[in-house]
Design a protein around this motif. Structure first.
Motif, PDB file in Angstrom:
ATOM      1  N   SER A  87       0.732  -1.233   0.098  1.00  0.00           N
ATOM      2  CA  SER A  87      -0.036  -0.120  -0.121  1.00  0.00           C
ATOM      3  C   SER A  87       0.832   1.166   0.068  1.00  0.00           C
ATOM      4  CB  SER A  87      -0.933   0.041   1.276  1.00  0.00           C
ATOM      5  OG  SER A  87      -0.057  -0.014   2.434  1.00  0.00           O
ATOM      6  N   GLN A  88       2.082   1.228   0.493  1.00  0.00           N
ATOM      7  CA  GLN A  88       2.767   2.139   0.674  1.00  0.00           C
ATOM      8  C   GLN A  88       4.346   1.670   0.102  1.00  0.00           C
ATOM      9  OE1 GLN A  88       2.865   3.992   4.424  1.00  0.00           O
ATOM     10  NE2 GLN A  88       0.846   4.642   4.406  1.00  0.00           N
ATOM     11  N   PRO A  89       4.578   1.789  -1.188  1.00  0.00           N
ATOM     12  CA  PRO A  89       5.944   1.312  -1.596  1.00  0.00           C
ATOM     13  C   PRO A  89       7.121   2.163  -1.159  1.00  0.00           C
ATOM     14  CG  PRO A  89       4.673   2.290  -3.399  1.00  0.00           C
ATOM     15  CD  PRO A  89       3.781   2.452  -2.072  1.00  0.00           C
ATOM     16  N   GLY A  90       8.159   1.293  -1.257  1.00  0.00           N
ATOM     17  CA  GLY A  90       9.317   2.236  -0.963  1.00  0.00           C
ATOM     18  C   GLY A  90       9.939   1.842   0.445  1.00  0.00           C
ATOM     19  N   GLY A  91      10.493   2.711   0.959  1.00  0.00           N
ATOM     20  CA  GLY A  91      11.124   2.319   2.288  1.00  0.00           C
ATOM     21  C   GLY A  91      12.602   2.714   2.130  1.00  0.00           C
ATOM     22  N   SER A  92      13.156   3.103   3.268  1.00  0.00           N
ATOM     23  CA  SER A  92      14.510   3.585   3.264  1.00  0.00           C
ATOM     24  C   SER A  92      15.329   2.745   4.424  1.00  0.00           C
ATOM     25  CB  SER A  92      14.698   4.899   3.261  1.00  0.00           C
ATOM     26  OG  SER A  92      14.521   5.595   4.283  1.00  0.00           O
ATOM     27  N   ASN A  93      16.775   2.891   4.074  1.00  0.00           N
ATOM     28  CA  ASN A  93      17.466   2.537   5.277  1.00  0.00           C
ATOM     29  C   ASN A  93      18.111   3.766   5.594  1.00  0.00           C
ATOM     30  OD1 ASN A  93      17.628  -0.498   5.349  1.00  0.00           O
ATOM     31  ND2 ASN A  93      18.880  -0.269   3.353  1.00  0.00           N
ATOM     32  N   VAL A  94      18.619   3.979   7.013  1.00  0.00           N
ATOM     33  CA  VAL A  94      19.243   5.246   7.391  1.00  0.00           C
ATOM     34  C   VAL A  94      20.659   4.865   7.871  1.00  0.00           C
ATOM     35  CG1 VAL A  94      19.167   6.841   9.139  1.00  0.00           C
ATOM     36  CG2 VAL A  94      17.280   6.377   8.347  1.00  0.00           C
ATOM     37  N   VAL A  95      21.753   5.467   7.399  1.00  0.00           N
ATOM     38  CA  VAL A  95      22.970   5.504   7.697  1.00  0.00           C
ATOM     39  C   VAL A  95      23.374   6.633   8.730  1.00  0.00           C
ATOM     40  CG1 VAL A  95      25.479   4.969   7.050  1.00  0.00           C
ATOM     41  CG2 VAL A  95      23.910   4.082   5.763  1.00  0.00           C
ATOM     42  N   ILE A  96      24.134   6.158   9.702  1.00  0.00           N
ATOM     43  CA  ILE A  96      24.728   7.177  10.596  1.00  0.00           C
ATOM     44  C   ILE A  96      26.077   7.143  10.676  1.00  0.00           C
ATOM     45  CG2 ILE A  96      24.726   8.346  12.824  1.00  0.00           C
ATOM     46  CD1 ILE A  96      21.810   6.490  12.329  1.00  0.00           C
ATOM     47  N   ALA A  97      26.888   8.292  10.031  1.00  0.00           N
ATOM     48  CA  ALA A  97      28.432   8.391   9.941  1.00  0.00           C
ATOM     49  C   ALA A  97      28.939   7.887  11.542  1.00  0.00           C
ATOM     50  CB  ALA A  97      28.914   9.326   9.071  1.00  0.00           C
ATOM     51  N   LYS A  98      30.025   7.368  11.450  1.00  0.00           N
ATOM     52  CA  LYS A  98      30.796   7.164  12.877  1.00  0.00           C
ATOM     53  C   LYS A  98      31.411   8.581  13.010  1.00  0.00           C
ATOM     54  CE  LYS A  98      31.383   2.410  13.367  1.00  0.00           C
ATOM     55  NZ  LYS A  98      32.337   1.428  13.338  1.00  0.00           N
ATOM     56  N   ALA A  99      32.088   9.110  11.776  1.00  0.00           N
ATOM     57  CA  ALA A  99      32.957  10.249  12.039  1.00  0.00           C
ATOM     58  C   ALA A  99      32.410  11.836  12.339  1.00  0.00           C
ATOM     59  CB  ALA A  99      33.711  10.498  10.483  1.00  0.00           C
ATOM     60  N   ASP A 100      31.147  11.756  11.938  1.00  0.00           N
ATOM     61  CA  ASP A 100      30.513  13.116  12.170  1.00  0.00           C
ATOM     62  C   ASP A 100      29.058  12.906  12.405  1.00  0.00           C
ATOM     63  OD1 ASP A 100      29.550  12.550   9.570  1.00  0.00           O
ATOM     64  OD2 ASP A 100      30.549  14.177   8.480  1.00  0.00           O
ATOM     65  N   GLY A 101      28.406  11.812  12.498  1.00  0.00           N
ATOM     66  CA  GLY A 101      27.055  11.651  12.744  1.00  0.00           C
ATOM     67  C   GLY A 101      25.908  12.173  11.645  1.00  0.00           C
ATOM     68  N   GLU A 102      26.705  12.396  10.481  1.00  0.00           N
ATOM     69  CA  GLU A 102      25.834  12.781   9.294  1.00  0.00           C
ATOM     70  C   GLU A 102      24.886  11.542   9.070  1.00  0.00           C
ATOM     71  OE1 GLU A 102      26.235  14.043   4.617  1.00  0.00           O
ATOM     72  OE2 GLU A 102      27.741  12.752   5.379  1.00  0.00           O
ATOM     73  N   VAL A 103      23.539  12.026   8.590  1.00  0.00           N
ATOM     74  CA  VAL A 103      22.659  10.899   8.376  1.00  0.00           C
ATOM     75  C   VAL A 103      22.371  11.057   6.725  1.00  0.00           C
ATOM     76  CG1 VAL A 103      20.291  10.571   8.741  1.00  0.00           C
ATOM     77  CG2 VAL A 103      21.505  11.298  10.517  1.00  0.00           C
ATOM     78  N   THR A 104      22.273   9.811   6.360  1.00  0.00           N
ATOM     79  CA  THR A 104      22.058   9.483   4.892  1.00  0.00           C
ATOM     80  C   THR A 104      21.151   8.500   4.837  1.00  0.00           C
ATOM     81  OG1 THR A 104      24.439   9.879   4.478  1.00  0.00           O
ATOM     82  CG2 THR A 104      23.507   8.699   2.695  1.00  0.00           C
ATOM     83  N   PHE A 105      20.040   8.870   3.941  1.00  0.00           N
ATOM     84  CA  PHE A 105      18.915   7.976   3.475  1.00  0.00           C
ATOM     85  C   PHE A 105      19.399   7.018   2.239  1.00  0.00           C
ATOM     86  CE2 PHE A 105      17.364  11.338   6.218  1.00  0.00           C
ATOM     87  CZ  PHE A 105      16.531  10.702   7.027  1.00  0.00           C
ATOM     88  N   LEU A 106      19.339   5.735   2.337  1.00  0.00           N
ATOM     89  CA  LEU A 106      19.554   4.821   1.263  1.00  0.00           C
ATOM     90  C   LEU A 106      18.363   3.977   0.813  1.00  0.00           C
ATOM     91  CD1 LEU A 106      22.765   3.565   2.552  1.00  0.00           C
ATOM     92  CD2 LEU A 106      22.466   5.222   0.558  1.00  0.00           C
TER      93      LEU A 106
END
Length: 127
Positions: A87-106
């Motif tokens: 019903s809601q296609p998609g979804g993502s993973n979240v990565v939090i960088a060890k070096a600086d805490g930057e959040v990236t969506f994959l």
């Protein structure tokens, strides 16, 4: 008169993209929290998913630590009909960088593929 006001013009605008995910850093420009272990990474990652058990929300979150970050993955409830479209296609993973805490969506790839993609994305930014 603009081109779009002319009769017979059949231009169709592309669909509006989804809203950007919330930023994990402080609104005042303070640095983002940097996790030092999986539990801290999970706490940061929770901010980027619907509440566990909520309608349409994940049933669980898992953490996969790798060399330069923490991959946060959501577990979703089984559908009644696994062959039907979600019903809601998609979804993502979240990565939090060890070096600086930057959040990236994959994209919602399996861990190995998500980590490989994250490495490729990071290498492009540092070159």
């Amino acid at each position: 008169m603009t081109d779009s006001d002319q009769a017979g013009n059949n231009h169709v605008l592309p669909p509006t993209p989804p809203p950007a995910p919330p930023h994990s850093g402080a609104a005042d420009g303070a640095p983002q929290p940097v996790p030092t272990n999986e539990a801290e990474a999970l706490e940061i990652g929770r901010r980027h998913f619907p509440r566990l058990g909520s309608a349409g929300g994940p049933v669980g979150l898992s953490v996969h630590e790798f060399d330069i970050g923490y991959l946060i993955r959501a577990g979703w409830p089984r559908r009644e009909n696994p062959t039907a479209r979600p019903s809601q296609p998609g979804g993502s993973n979240v990565v939090i960088a060890k070096a600086d805490g930057e959040v990236t969506f994959l994209p919602n790839y399996p861990p190995k593929e998500a980590v490989a993609l994250y490495h490729r994305l990071r290498s492009r930014r540092t070159t």
